[in-house]
Scaffold this motif. Structure first.
Motif, mmCIF file in Angstrom:
data_model
loop_
_atom_site.group_PDB
_atom_site.id
_atom_site.type_symbol
_atom_site.label_atom_id
_atom_site.label_comp_id
_atom_site.label_asym_id
_atom_site.label_seq_id
_atom_site.Cartn_x
_atom_site.Cartn_y
_atom_site.Cartn_z
ATOM 1 N N THR A 50 0.827 -1.206 0.000
ATOM 2 C CA THR A 50 0.000 0.000 0.000
ATOM 3 C C THR A 50 0.862 1.257 0.000
ATOM 4 N N THR A 51 1.897 1.277 0.815
ATOM 5 C CA THR A 51 2.782 2.436 0.901
ATOM 6 C C THR A 51 3.523 2.662 -0.403
ATOM 7 N N LEU A 52 4.087 1.610 -0.975
ATOM 8 C CA LEU A 52 4.839 1.759 -2.224
ATOM 9 C C LEU A 52 3.920 2.138 -3.388
ATOM 10 N N ARG A 53 2.741 1.583 -3.425
ATOM 11 C CA ARG A 53 1.770 1.891 -4.486
ATOM 12 C C ARG A 53 1.371 3.371 -4.400
ATOM 13 N N GLY A 54 1.270 3.896 -3.192
ATOM 14 C CA GLY A 54 0.900 5.295 -3.008
ATOM 15 C C GLY A 54 1.987 6.279 -3.395
ATOM 16 N N ARG A 55 3.194 5.815 -3.561
ATOM 17 C CA ARG A 55 4.309 6.687 -3.910
ATOM 18 C C ARG A 55 4.547 6.784 -5.403
ATOM 19 N N GLY A 56 3.866 5.997 -6.180
ATOM 20 C CA GLY A 56 4.237 6.054 -7.575
ATOM 21 C C GLY A 56 3.198 5.763 -8.511
#
Length: 56
Positions: A50-56
């Motif tokens: 979720t965190t990585l998906r929200g960054r890019g």
């Protein structure tokens, strides 16, 4: 960026997307049943995704 020779061929074909490698360590204090350990691992993976998906 040159592909790592240990990557599968599919990963080498996706050079346009960045690849991130970082260790994640989760310390469990006490004892958990196998199912509880799986739940912890799933939760950690979901939060990272979720965190990585929200960054890019």
């Amino acid at each position: 960026m040159h592909p790592d020779p240990s990557w599968p061929a599919e990963a080498a074909d996706q050079q346009s997307e960045p690849a991130y490698h970082f260790p994640v360590e989760v310390e469990v204090v006490g004892e958990l049943r196998e199912e509880q350990l799986r739940q912890v691992a799933e939760y950690v993976f979901d939060q990272l995704h979720t965190t990585l998906r929200g960054r890019g």
